[in-house]
Design an enzyme around this catalytic site. Structure first.
Site, short mmCIF file in Angstrom:
data_model
loop_
_atom_site.label_atom_id
_atom_site.label_comp_id
_atom_site.label_asym_id
_atom_site.label_seq_id
_atom_site.Cartn_x
_atom_site.Cartn_y
_atom_site.Cartn_z
N HIS A 1 11.87 0.32 16.29
CA HIS A 1 10.47 -0.12 16.25
C HIS A 1 10.49 -1.29 17.13
O HIS A 1 11.20 -2.07 17.05
CB HIS A 1 9.82 -0.43 14.84
CG HIS A 1 8.46 -0.84 14.63
ND1 HIS A 1 7.63 -0.88 15.73
CD2 HIS A 1 7.86 -1.30 13.72
CE1 HIS A 1 6.43 -1.24 15.38
NE2 HIS A 1 6.65 -1.73 14.18
N ASP B 1 9.19 -8.27 14.63
CA ASP B 1 9.97 -8.46 13.24
C ASP B 1 11.31 -7.85 13.39
O ASP B 1 11.97 -7.96 12.49
CB ASP B 1 8.75 -8.33 11.94
CG ASP B 1 8.27 -6.91 12.20
OD1 ASP B 1 8.09 -6.38 13.03
OD2 ASP B 1 7.89 -6.58 10.81
N GLU C 1 8.07 -3.67 17.30
CA GLU C 1 7.30 -4.81 16.68
C GLU C 1 8.75 -6.01 16.61
O GLU C 1 9.72 -5.76 16.02
CB GLU C 1 6.57 -4.47 15.63
CG GLU C 1 5.72 -5.88 15.46
CD GLU C 1 4.61 -5.54 14.15
OE1 GLU C 1 4.63 -4.23 13.65
OE2 GLU C 1 3.68 -6.21 14.16
N TYR D 1 1.57 -2.98 0.87
CA TYR D 1 2.12 -2.78 2.00
C TYR D 1 1.35 -1.81 2.79
O TYR D 1 0.67 -1.65 3.96
CB TYR D 1 3.46 -2.62 2.00
CG TYR D 1 4.14 -2.46 3.32
CD1 TYR D 1 4.92 -3.79 4.13
CD2 TYR D 1 4.39 -1.22 4.01
CE1 TYR D 1 5.31 -3.52 5.36
CE2 TYR D 1 5.01 -1.10 5.19
CZ TYR D 1 5.48 -2.33 5.93
OH TYR D 1 5.99 -2.08 7.23
N HIS E 1 11.86 -3.26 5.52
CA HIS E 1 11.35 -4.36 4.60
C HIS E 1 11.51 -3.97 3.22
O HIS E 1 11.18 -2.81 2.93
CB HIS E 1 9.76 -4.72 4.98
CG HIS E 1 9.38 -5.20 6.35
ND1 HIS E 1 9.75 -6.24 6.96
CD2 HIS E 1 8.66 -4.27 7.03
CE1 HIS E 1 9.10 -6.23 7.96
NE2 HIS E 1 8.47 -5.34 8.39
N HIS F 1 4.48 2.02 12.30
CA HIS F 1 3.10 1.65 12.47
C HIS F 1 2.63 1.24 13.86
O HIS F 1 1.61 0.68 13.88
CB HIS F 1 2.80 0.62 11.53
CG HIS F 1 2.44 -0.91 11.75
ND1 HIS F 1 3.27 -2.09 12.01
CD2 HIS F 1 1.19 -1.20 12.04
CE1 HIS F 1 2.59 -2.87 12.46
NE2 HIS F 1 1.45 -2.75 12.41
N ASP G 1 9.57 0.81 9.26
CA ASP G 1 8.27 0.34 8.50
C ASP G 1 7.74 1.31 7.12
O ASP G 1 7.21 0.76 6.23
CB ASP G 1 7.08 0.17 9.26
CG ASP G 1 6.86 -1.28 10.08
OD1 ASP G 1 7.80 -2.19 9.49
OD2 ASP G 1 6.19 -1.50 10.95
N HIS H 1 0.25 -11.08 9.49
CA HIS H 1 -0.75 -10.56 10.19
C HIS H 1 -1.87 -10.91 9.11
O HIS H 1 -2.97 -10.18 9.17
CB HIS H 1 -0.88 -9.04 10.39
CG HIS H 1 0.57 -8.55 11.26
ND1 HIS H 1 1.25 -9.46 12.25
CD2 HIS H 1 0.99 -7.22 11.44
CE1 HIS H 1 1.96 -8.74 12.81
NE2 HIS H 1 1.99 -7.40 12.38
#
Ligand code: FEO
Length: 395
Positions: free
Chosen positions: A79, A83, A81, A193, A224, A146, A165, A25
């Site tokens: 999540h 990724d 998102e 992060y 992550h 997030h 996250d 991002h």
């Protein structure tokens, strides 16, 4: 064959490692990125999260070291998102009878929007459980950490929290546990992060940390970076500080310059902090990325931003940084700001910086420092006196 790693008896790390990723991002990821997924081998074979789509083959290879992927019964999607959900289609192709477990309603809506409603979904709310054999998984929604859909999954039998996250870092390593890595670098990446991903949602992250404090946990496995074992208290304590905006006597001085006048002012401002015993960091935006500035900004009381005037505006590097900073919604009421810069015939560059700092909610105890053409030594001495006044006013 790529290597799966057992992190607890019958719980395996099966994720992907993107050693060469350098941006997420728009924030720089100089240590790469991991997309952690975890496989729980119980009566019901359960996969917790997946990977970015381009790591689907890596994920499948690692799962296949442990079990035939067609035997997966549940895919817990903490999540939406991409990724973390990007490899769901590949997993569902291999295990078409699996049920996807996700938050209700945001996870259900998000996954269906991305991947369609042909799969079998189960929506869960905070406190809902899923019995998978010896283990019972408990879900806790953590909205905005997030995205609105986020949740974490707690495996009480293993004292293991899959935090997605939260508590992550962009840090690629073949060693999966905190104690196996350089902790100073891991904590720096965790801070970067938080500053660049989680900061806008600090209030929600604070609630998540409080919830974790109430759990019996000896391992936190984020989506992550490294897995927390021996340093759980360190990362929770750091989050408690970041989410409550604990500021240090520390300054960031951020600038861009055309003919060195604003750069000279920036160095004088930085030196004034050093002389007063305040830790200071100087960032020329020509060579420093805003995401690195934000890492130091996170716990800095003083934020000084400099730009000369170019065509009646501040320099684009500076407006880009200020836009990025404001987008991260830092809590600025306790921060002290200073705008400065040089000009030839109109002081609009530094004055516009001052307006943005004011709109952002910084305390501005001294006026914008605008210098015509080239700052003399006398002007620089005056500027340093102004910085000392600002520090005094902030006490
Ligand atoms: Fe790592 Fe919000 O995704």
């Amino acid at each position: 064959m790529l290597t799966a790693q057992e992190i607890k008896p019958d719980v395996w790390w099966v994720g992907g490692i993107d050693w060469n990723a350098r941006s997420f991002h728009g924030y720089t990821t100089e240590r790469g990125i991991t997309y952690n997924a975890y496989l729980i081998m119980d009566e019901k074979v359960t996969l917790v999260d997946t990977t970015k789509a381009c790591f689907a083959d890596e994920l499948v290879q690692r799962i296949s070291q442990v079990v035939d992927p067609s035997r997966i019964d549940y895919v817990v999607s903490n999540h939406v998102e991409m990724d973390h959900s990007g490899s769901i289609p590949k997993i569902m192709e291999l295990a078409p009878n699996a049920t996807i477990v996700t938050s209700d309603p945001a996870g259900l809506a998000g996954l269906k929007a991305h991947y369609g409603d042909a799969y079998t979904y189960r929506g869960v709310k905070t406190g809902d459980t899923l019995a998978i054999g010896k283990r019972t998984l408990t879900f806790v929604q953590t909205p905005m950490v997030h995205w609105p859909d986020n949740m974490v999954t707690y495996d009480a039998a293993d004292k293991l929290l899959f935090s997605n996250d939260a508590f992550g870092q962009h840090f690629a390593s073949s060693k999966h546990f905190d104690v196996e890595n350089d902790m100073a670098e891991v904590m720096h990446q965790a801070k970067k992060y938080y500053a660049n991903i989680v900061q806008p949602y600090g209030m929600q992250a604070g609630k998540a940390v409080a919830a974790v404090r109430g759990l019996d946990v000896d391992m936190i496995a984020p989506s992550h970076g490294i897995i927390w074992t021996e340093h759980i208290d360190d990362i929770l304590t750091a989050y408690e500080s970041w989410t409550t905006t604990q500021l240090a006597e520390k300054a960031v001085v951020v600038y861009d310059s055309m003919w060195n006048s604003t750069a000279t002012m920036a160095k004088a401002v930085c030196e004034a902090f050093v002389e007063e015993g305040v830790e200071a960091h100087l960032f020329d935006l020509k060579v420093n990325h805003p995401s690195d500035v934000m890492t130091e900004f996170l716990d800095s009381r003083y934020v000084c931003v400099g730009s000369p005037t170019l065509n009646s505006q501040m320099l684009a590097n500076v407006s880009g940084f200020l836009t990025y900073m404001r987008g991260l919604s830092p809590r600025n009421a306790a921060r002290v700001g200073l705008a400065f810069g040089s000009y030839g015939w109109a002081p609009l560059g530094p004055k516009n910086v001052g307006k943005v700092l004011e709109e952002a909610g910084f305390q501005l105890p001294v006026e914008t420092q605008a210098v015509n053409w080239i700052p003399s030594q006398e002007v620089l001495d005056g500027l340093q006196g102004t910085v000392r006044s600002m520090i005094e006013a902030a006490k």
